[in-house]
Design an enzyme around this catalytic site. Sequence first.
Site, PDB file in Angstrom:
ATOM      1  N   HIS A 472       0.834  -1.207   0.000  1.00  0.00           N
ATOM      2  CA  HIS A 472       0.000   0.000   0.000  1.00  0.00           C
ATOM      3  C   HIS A 472       0.868   1.257   0.000  1.00  0.00           C
ATOM      4  CE1 HIS A 472      -3.651   2.365   1.180  1.00  0.00           C
ATOM      5  NE2 HIS A 472      -2.715   3.149   1.693  1.00  0.00           N
ATOM      6  N   GLU A 473       1.805   1.332   0.937  1.00  0.00           N
ATOM      7  CA  GLU A 473       2.624   2.538   1.036  1.00  0.00           C
ATOM      8  C   GLU A 473       3.543   2.689  -0.168  1.00  0.00           C
ATOM      9  OE1 GLU A 473       1.865   4.781   3.012  1.00  0.00           O
ATOM     10  OE2 GLU A 473       0.510   3.575   4.235  1.00  0.00           O
ATOM     11  N   HIS A 476       1.677   4.482  -2.798  1.00  0.00           N
ATOM     12  CA  HIS A 476       1.771   5.936  -2.653  1.00  0.00           C
ATOM     13  C   HIS A 476       3.115   6.437  -3.190  1.00  0.00           C
ATOM     14  CE1 HIS A 476      -1.886   6.791  -0.511  1.00  0.00           C
ATOM     15  NE2 HIS A 476      -1.580   6.038   0.535  1.00  0.00           N
ATOM     16  N   HIS A 479       3.159   6.718  -6.841  1.00  0.00           N
ATOM     17  CA  HIS A 479       2.383   7.882  -7.275  1.00  0.00           C
ATOM     18  C   HIS A 479       3.278   9.122  -7.277  1.00  0.00           C
ATOM     19  CE1 HIS A 479      -1.911   9.836  -6.970  1.00  0.00           C
ATOM     20  NE2 HIS A 479      -1.310  10.103  -8.112  1.00  0.00           N
TER      21      HIS A 479
END
Length: 722
Positions: A472-473, A476, A479
Amino acid sequence: MEDFLNASDLPYGLPDFGSITLDSLVPAFRTAVVDHAAEIEAIAANPAEPTWENTMEALESAGQMLHRVCAIVFNYAGTLADGEVQAVEAAVSPELAAHMSRMLLNEQLWRRVQSMPEQPEGSEEAALLEHWRKRFVRGGANLSGEQRDKLANIDARLAELCTGFGTSLQRATQANAVLLAEEETAGLDAATIQRLAADAAAAGHPEGTYLVHLGLPSVQPILAELENPAARRKVYEGSLHRSDGVNDATILDIARLRAQRAELLGYANHAEFVVEDETAGSVSAVEGLLNQLTPAAVANALGEHKRLVDKAAEDGGSPSAAGNDADAVGAADWSFWDAKLRAEELSVDETKIRQYFQLDRVLVDGAFYAAKRLYGIDVAPREDLAGYHEDVRVWEVREADGRPIGLLLTDMFARPTKRGGAWMSSFQEQSHLLGTLPVVVNVMNIAKPAPAADGSPGVALLSMDEVKTVFHEFGHALHGLLSDVRYPSLSGTNVPRDFVEFPSQINENWALEPEVLRNYARHVDTGEELPADYAAAVAKQAQWGQGFATTEYLAACWVDMAWHTLSAEEAAAIDDVAAFEERALERAGAGVDKLIAPRYRSAYFNHIFSSGLGYSAGYWSYLWAEVLDADGFQTFVDTGAAHGAEAAMEGRVRAVADADPEDVRFAGERFRRMILSRGASIDYEDAFWMFRGKQRSVQPLLERRGLAGAIAPGVVDGPEHD
């Protein structure tokens, strides 16, 4: 001071952490504020006619020193927050808020921005102009003189209060770590006991005691392992009451000031102010989604609880508290009996499965490997570069042809000076205007293993939840790293909260894809692959306990919205934090007879009351983004399914695993080009529709959460497109 006047000479502009002293931060910050104020005044007072270059691009270029200093201050405030760092944050936060208010209330500057002609639809310039117009209006540019002063004072006071909340919560969480006696540790494995003993010794407790440091959520992971019901209650109650009364006055002040600020700007409440700037668009749309999901989630959770009670009775479990049969599985016991039932029905032994999830392998052979498959990028360690703490590692990210992309820092282990949770932030953002490449950091709170008997570093073994958080991190981080825009305000993760979680949640899916799982899930001692039956159990586990998980999350969403849908008059009348929270949960139907606490109670709801995360009136955004994720990932599934009816019929896992690597890469490049690289330069609805090929649907989310059939489709379906 010299550390911040100019960009770092290190590769990619990585801060030279070794040369930064804490006592230099506040003076450097104040110099940077003066410098930025002078730049803003020069733009505003420029006698030349306003042009795009001398107004908008000048605004985007201003404040580089301030950005460098603040990136350090707020990263340290989250990761190295001893008393000295907390004092720095307390000094900086209100002064920064006041400075930014002065900029947004500068009438000359606002007139120049207003004079800018409309830019071509769909261009970065159009997105940037809209960004700054909204920022000025929401910052009070259209208010009168007296109203402007009031707004500036509110902003400064809120910055002070939110910083104080985070500091007090961190101290209370650390101070209220739960001490266990030896007999209370039954059920824990040897490595965990060794770590808890080391933590107790480090905190000055006597030999034979074991210290459980608390994470931010209500339910602590260790509850699933503790066999002693009294020990479970001790940890659970310690978690729920860690900061009772500590921040109540601060919470009430924050709620009142946010309501006053919203009304001053012409909004009914703070939630209306926040949601206007999100893709959801309205409070009614948010509450509609929450209202539709809550009854079904609670019903599923109560069904799960009934099965746990039956399991406890079957195993002769002792009750958590006096009362009826259901009390055999109280709130403190839920995780323990859930783990027992899951192990029985899925044939999954959590302790054994952890042996296949080593941190380094999960990160390098899992998250990094999946990114190479999808986007063709390489991530390699830079041992010659240092982070801000000995546990921080620095990685260089490059294109397949060797072109530089940026740097990734990973800070994975918990420590007393780090706030709980996991997050990504930036030291430097990608911008063609500034000629900068991204430098981002992923932060987690994995328990650091005790050293091995020979003194070498211990091996961190992760739970499945921690594995998904790594992915998940890193989503980010991708992104931020793969951003490809001109203007820093539009770069990377500078997007609405209910969209920023879309790429990160999409990336979570790769943790369980067979091709990726086979590459990283290897036994810590033997190196063997995760056995097929374990892999099947892990896949099924992703669907386990969704009634509880959804209910605790929705309860926290309702608490958040309750505080932030108050008018100023209503907020002024609240005087009891716990009673207000209880009434809010009862109204929403999310109280669940005290069996499930909100994931965060108000007293330790860092997301919405601290300055560090900024999710006030927006904690629901994870769910909104999950609608996009659950549906959007189907694009990758369809890529695999295109290879034949057999793959299509066998479902998601088989379909993606069977896809030709070139086709998976093609889908990844489309996601990179349409979503990851565009930052805030896109129309989010259109971008999703173009990537997915059709409007979003809530149905995949309902299926994932075990709610399919309980809710009519179309609750949050997107608009039709031509």
